[in-house]
Design an enzyme around this catalytic site. Sequence first.
Site, PDB file in Angstrom:
ATOM      1  N   VAL A 243     -11.369  -0.462   5.935  1.00 53.24           N
ATOM      2  CA  VAL A 243     -12.519  -1.358   5.737  1.00 53.24           C
ATOM      3  C   VAL A 243     -12.896  -1.399   4.261  1.00 53.24           C
ATOM      4  O   VAL A 243     -13.148  -0.360   3.647  1.00 53.24           O
ATOM      5  CB  VAL A 243     -13.742  -0.895   6.560  1.00 53.24           C
ATOM      6  CG1 VAL A 243     -14.912  -1.848   6.358  1.00 53.24           C
ATOM      7  CG2 VAL A 243     -13.395  -0.795   8.047  1.00 53.24           C
TER       8      VAL A 243
ATOM      9  N   LYS B 137     -12.807  -5.388  10.717  1.00 55.57           N
ATOM     10  CA  LYS B 137     -13.527  -4.415   9.876  1.00 55.57           C
ATOM     11  C   LYS B 137     -14.980  -4.286  10.329  1.00 55.57           C
ATOM     12  O   LYS B 137     -15.534  -3.181  10.422  1.00 55.57           O
ATOM     13  CB  LYS B 137     -13.453  -4.858   8.414  1.00 55.57           C
ATOM     14  CG  LYS B 137     -12.038  -4.796   7.855  1.00 55.57           C
ATOM     15  CD  LYS B 137     -11.916  -5.577   6.557  1.00 55.57           C
ATOM     16  CE  LYS B 137     -10.522  -5.438   5.966  1.00 55.57           C
ATOM     17  NZ  LYS B 137     -10.280  -6.361   4.847  1.00 55.57           N
TER      18      LYS B 137
ATOM     19  N   VAL C 222       0.833  -1.213   0.000  1.00 55.42           N
ATOM     20  CA  VAL C 222       0.000   0.000   0.000  1.00 55.42           C
ATOM     21  C   VAL C 222       0.870   1.267   0.000  1.00 55.42           C
ATOM     22  O   VAL C 222       0.643   2.191  -0.801  1.00 55.42           O
ATOM     23  CB  VAL C 222      -0.957   0.012   1.216  1.00 55.42           C
ATOM     24  CG1 VAL C 222      -1.882   1.218   1.158  1.00 55.42           C
ATOM     25  CG2 VAL C 222      -1.777  -1.278   1.273  1.00 55.42           C
TER      26      VAL C 222
HETATM   27  P1  NAP Z   1       3.232  -4.841   3.682  1.00 54.31           P
HETATM   28  O1  NAP Z   1       3.297  -4.996   2.213  1.00 54.31           O
HETATM   29  O2  NAP Z   1       3.618  -5.982   4.538  1.00 54.31           O
HETATM   30  O3  NAP Z   1       4.128  -3.563   4.062  1.00 54.31           O
HETATM   31  C1  NAP Z   1       4.477  -3.256   5.379  1.00 54.31           C
HETATM   32  C2  NAP Z   1       5.522  -2.168   5.372  1.00 54.31           C
HETATM   33  O4  NAP Z   1       5.835  -1.851   6.710  1.00 54.31           O
HETATM   34  C3  NAP Z   1       6.834  -2.563   4.675  1.00 54.31           C
HETATM   35  O5  NAP Z   1       7.290  -1.508   3.879  1.00 54.31           O
HETATM   36  C4  NAP Z   1       7.798  -2.799   5.847  1.00 54.31           C
HETATM   37  O6  NAP Z   1       9.148  -2.450   5.547  1.00 54.31           O
HETATM   38  C5  NAP Z   1       7.256  -1.821   6.866  1.00 54.31           C
HETATM   39  N1  NAP Z   1       7.596  -2.234   8.221  1.00 54.31           N
HETATM   40  C6  NAP Z   1       7.277  -3.382   8.851  1.00 54.31           C
HETATM   41  N2  NAP Z   1       7.803  -3.400  10.077  1.00 54.31           N
HETATM   42  C7  NAP Z   1       8.465  -2.232  10.215  1.00 54.31           C
HETATM   43  C8  NAP Z   1       9.239  -1.670  11.260  1.00 54.31           C
HETATM   44  N3  NAP Z   1       9.444  -2.311  12.405  1.00 54.31           N
HETATM   45  N4  NAP Z   1       9.791  -0.452  11.061  1.00 54.31           N
HETATM   46  C9  NAP Z   1       9.601   0.198   9.893  1.00 54.31           C
HETATM   47  N5  NAP Z   1       8.883  -0.281   8.880  1.00 54.31           N
HETATM   48  C10 NAP Z   1       8.328  -1.497   9.039  1.00 54.31           C
HETATM   49  O7  NAP Z   1       1.767  -4.412   4.152  1.00 54.31           O
HETATM   50  P2  NAP Z   1       0.609  -3.784   3.266  1.00 54.31           P
HETATM   51  O8  NAP Z   1      -0.112  -4.877   2.572  1.00 54.31           O
HETATM   52  O9  NAP Z   1       1.101  -2.624   2.509  1.00 54.31           O
HETATM   53  O10 NAP Z   1      -0.392  -3.293   4.433  1.00 54.31           O
HETATM   54  C11 NAP Z   1      -0.146  -2.142   5.186  1.00 54.31           C
HETATM   55  C12 NAP Z   1      -1.373  -1.825   6.032  1.00 54.31           C
HETATM   56  O11 NAP Z   1      -2.490  -1.625   5.177  1.00 54.31           O
HETATM   57  C13 NAP Z   1      -1.803  -2.935   6.990  1.00 54.31           C
HETATM   58  O12 NAP Z   1      -2.380  -2.362   8.138  1.00 54.31           O
HETATM   59  C14 NAP Z   1      -2.867  -3.680   6.212  1.00 54.31           C
HETATM   60  O13 NAP Z   1      -3.763  -4.373   7.048  1.00 54.31           O
HETATM   61  C15 NAP Z   1      -3.533  -2.517   5.540  1.00 54.31           C
HETATM   62  N6  NAP Z   1      -4.272  -2.857   4.310  1.00 54.31           N
HETATM   63  C16 NAP Z   1      -3.664  -3.574   3.349  1.00 54.31           C
HETATM   64  C17 NAP Z   1      -4.360  -3.839   2.183  1.00 54.31           C
HETATM   65  C18 NAP Z   1      -3.773  -4.647   1.070  1.00 54.31           C
HETATM   66  O14 NAP Z   1      -4.480  -4.954   0.118  1.00 54.31           O
HETATM   67  N7  NAP Z   1      -2.502  -4.993   1.112  1.00 54.31           N
HETATM   68  C19 NAP Z   1      -5.665  -3.353   2.019  1.00 54.31           C
HETATM   69  C20 NAP Z   1      -6.242  -2.600   3.064  1.00 54.31           C
HETATM   70  C21 NAP Z   1      -5.530  -2.349   4.190  1.00 54.31           C
HETATM   71  P3  NAP Z   1      10.035  -3.221   4.438  1.00 54.31           P
HETATM   72  O15 NAP Z   1       9.333  -3.010   3.146  1.00 54.31           O
HETATM   73  O16 NAP Z   1      11.345  -2.578   4.467  1.00 54.31           O
HETATM   74  O17 NAP Z   1      10.041  -4.651   4.871  1.00 54.31           O
HETATM   75  N1  HSE Z   2      -6.000  -8.760   3.671  1.00 45.95           N
HETATM   76  C1  HSE Z   2      -7.082  -7.880   3.428  1.00 45.95           C
HETATM   77  C2  HSE Z   2      -8.064  -8.517   2.480  1.00 45.95           C
HETATM   78  C3  HSE Z   2      -6.574  -6.591   2.856  1.00 45.95           C
HETATM   79  O1  HSE Z   2      -7.725  -9.537   1.862  1.00 45.95           O
HETATM   80  O2  HSE Z   2      -9.170  -8.028   2.353  1.00 45.95           O
HETATM   81  C4  HSE Z   2      -7.648  -5.533   2.717  1.00 45.95           C
HETATM   82  O3  HSE Z   2      -8.064  -5.096   3.967  1.00 45.95           O
END
Ligand code: NAP
Ligand code: HSE
Length: 439
Positions: free
Chosen positions: A134, A207, A15
């Site tokens: 959400v 959510k 994201v």
């Molecule tokens: P992700 O791909 O796992 O990215 C997490 C990021 O956080 C990475 O850049 C990681 O760094 C960084 N990070 C982790 N631990 C850290 C620490 N201790 N210090 C500094 N940086 C740290 O996660 P994501 O999918 O983007 O999701 C991010 C948020 O959005 C979550 O709350 C998730 O529930 C929410 N969300 C995600 C989606 C989706 O479709 N993916 C949709 C809705 C909401 P590195 O890259 O260097 O490892």
């Molecule tokens: N892991 C979540 C999903 C990301 O699959 O819906 C979006 O909140």
Amino acid sequence: MADALKIGIAGLGTVGASLARILQTRMDALTVACGRPIAITAVSARDKDKDRGFDLTGIAWFHDPVEMAEKADIDVFVELIGGAEGPAERSLRKALKRGLHVVTANKALLAKHGVELAKLAEEKGLLINYEAAVAGGIPIIKTLRESLTGNSFSRIYGIMNGTCNYILTRMEKEGLSFADCLKEAQRLGYAEADPTFDIEGNDTAHKLAILTTLAFGNQIAADEIYLEGISNITIEDIQAARDLGYRIKLLGVAQKTASGIEQRVHPTMVPVNSVIAQVDGVTNAVAVESDILGELLMVGPGAGGNATASAVLGDITDIAKSRPGAQRVPVLGRPAHLLEAYSRAKMKRHEGGYFIRLTVMDRTGVFASIATQMAENGISLESIVQHSGSGASENAKTIILVTHATMEGAVRKAVAAIKEEGYLLGEPQVIRIERPKSV
Ligand code: NAP
Ligand code: HSE
């Protein structure tokens, strides 16, 4: 022109990196829309050397997001790390204490600490915007928090986890295995860092708890949700559902009942001709039933980098457009100190239709015994069919029952009594049926 809004992005994964790329490529259009530029002045992630597809020139890098919240030259702290505790929680609190507005996509964090964080933000006149938390790109938070003010809600439900819907759809349409579908959802960036949160229903519960609070004005009660994931749904269930005119979806449902609020997350059979049954793949859908508006169904991309970043971007631009000193929308729809205590309706009093699949020994009297147990518990059957379904061995039969609306407690008692009879092979499968009002 007003000064730039300076933002710091903590977390540059699926994201965060999408958001940074969009902000850099749409800078001119965003400046026109907001009447001021939006500048990324700081970022934080673990690995500085990773190529994330955007230009880091002139942007301060922080390995520690808490330090970024404390020291970076920013107006808005954008938390995209994830997790209910740890660096996400610590940095977000630090940002609020420092007087920064916050944008987050972190439903796990809000489900656990949302009320307390909302109080902190409101005391300081700050915003916490969380549209992406959400249903991904669907603007359901703004809809409940702002557009539907004054409505009294009776039920809110939907498909709120893209990973689960993606898995169920591909299992049904392509006959793929659960494990292969999950791997693909992870590769596409849909799944949580720990995908058990998706498949066991916790993510949907987080959510749902947020939506329940926005709809019913209660304290967030994520731990009070009845929870079942999709990990024991088989191709056999999916096919049986289809034969009966249903599809299986993981739904989150919050409903006002005479004895309190019912919150539940479980695999659900929905009529195949309903709109929600047609929602496939990573797409989410949220249905709202209220007195003034009636029925509303919102459908859109539920996960993935761009869809989620779109919602985060909307939250940032809302802050960019807001006037200093303007009245703030309460974080959780009403001021946090006015949220009511949560009153939980007992799950055994849930009323609805049930699908029950039993694998039984192929012997005389079993069919009659099952029908008797149902009758003794006051359960009226819509259908009962017996066949040698896939998975049933030569000496086994599959019996599928569909009930008319009945109480969960009665179904539990009947199933427990059937278990005692000694002819069951394996665990019974019980799936609740949900009927949309009209859509
Ligand atoms: P992700 O791909 O796992 O990215 C997490 C990021 O956080 C990475 O850049 C990681 O760094 C960084 N990070 C982790 N631990 C850290 C620490 N201790 N210090 C500094 N940086 C740290 O996660 P994501 O999918 O983007 O999701 C991010 C948020 O959005 C979550 O709350 C998730 O529930 C929410 N969300 C995600 C989606 C989706 O479709 N993916 C949709 C809705 C909401 P590195 O890259 O260097 O490892
Ligand atoms: N892991 C979540 C999903 C990301 O699959 O819906 C979006 O909140």
